[in-house]
Design an enzyme around this catalytic site. Sequence first.
Site, short mmCIF file in Angstrom:
data_model
loop_
_atom_site.label_atom_id
_atom_site.label_comp_id
_atom_site.label_asym_id
_atom_site.label_seq_id
_atom_site.Cartn_x
_atom_site.Cartn_y
_atom_site.Cartn_z
N ASN A 87 -3.82 3.19 -1.05
CA ASN A 87 -3.06 4.28 -0.44
C ASN A 87 -2.27 5.11 -1.44
O ASN A 87 -1.40 5.89 -1.04
CB ASN A 87 -2.11 3.71 0.62
CG ASN A 87 -2.86 3.13 1.81
OD1 ASN A 87 -3.72 3.79 2.38
ND2 ASN A 87 -2.57 1.88 2.14
N CYS B 72 6.64 16.55 -14.04
CA CYS B 72 5.61 16.09 -13.10
C CYS B 72 4.76 17.23 -12.56
O CYS B 72 3.76 16.98 -11.87
CB CYS B 72 6.27 15.33 -11.95
SG CYS B 72 6.97 13.74 -12.46
#
Length: 340
Positions: A57, A23
């Site tokens: 969001n 990641c």
Amino acid sequence: MTTTAPADRARVRLTGYARGGGCACKIPPGELEAALAGLVPSPKGFGAAELLVGLDNGDDAAAVLLPGGGTALIATADFFTPVVDDPFDWGRIAAANALSDVYAMGGRPLVAVNLLAWPREVLPFELAREVMRGGLTVAREAGCHVAGGHSVDDTEPKYGMAVTGIADPARLLRNDTGRPGVPLSLTKPLGTGVLNNRHKATGEDFPQAVETMAALNRDAAEAALAAGVVCATDVTGFGLLGHLYKLARASGVTAVLDTAAVPYLDGARNAVRDGFISGGTRRNLDWVTPHTDFGRTGEPNRLLLADAQTSGGLLIAGEIPGAPVIGELVDATEHTLVLR
């Protein structure tokens, strides 16, 4: 280029075929938000299902309310370059990471499809099979079917999954439902980013980090739901500080972090000391710095808290058994994050 010879396959270092790893190779959060700023959500009443969670969001997955109103469908996708050299372990980690987005929403994964990019003229396809076998192993542990997928010939190896799950729409875990007075819990220790970087550079193995990354967040999600938690997210490429900032910002609160309570993997502090810090981690720290009161927290700890995690734990606004409490949410102040 020629395919790796059979005699050399045991020595293949998959992490050497990618610029980044895990990641940590995500697009920086600030750049990503700027790119998404012009994309508006579908209007209310669009399509056959009502959108419950979308782009607003930057939550962990999308959620729609299926006709009838009793079930929310959760959809997500996640893939990345090799984070470890062992192909089976890479597959396990990538699958656990993709499934985590469903758990972070309070859902149960039902079916996944493989996402594979492979430099077929450079790396033997037997290694790709081992990667997918690792993914299948973890998906089976989760009770999630794996049915097909998509593959492309690419210069860098990449693997992950697109996952579909379901949840109770009245019990979704979201990142915009945090409230003042609620404690913050973290279900996995930090440090996978710096340890993976050390592994990529030196070949040194960190079994504790591998097993942490390959572990499902299923039990943590179930415990959160049982405790009546309504707000959570998982900690991946934007680091603890990045994901905590997104949660606090979306919820309109300030997050106060007890830095001494944050757990770390063995060797993580030494890896920071020795300079095994990814560019993604530094970009994470740069992104949250204008919104953070660091107090007396020095740079090594700041970097660890911003460390780009792969398949990290759940960050939960609430308490669950076995997870350390690392802070609390309070009424909004000048800074979105406060470190103590």
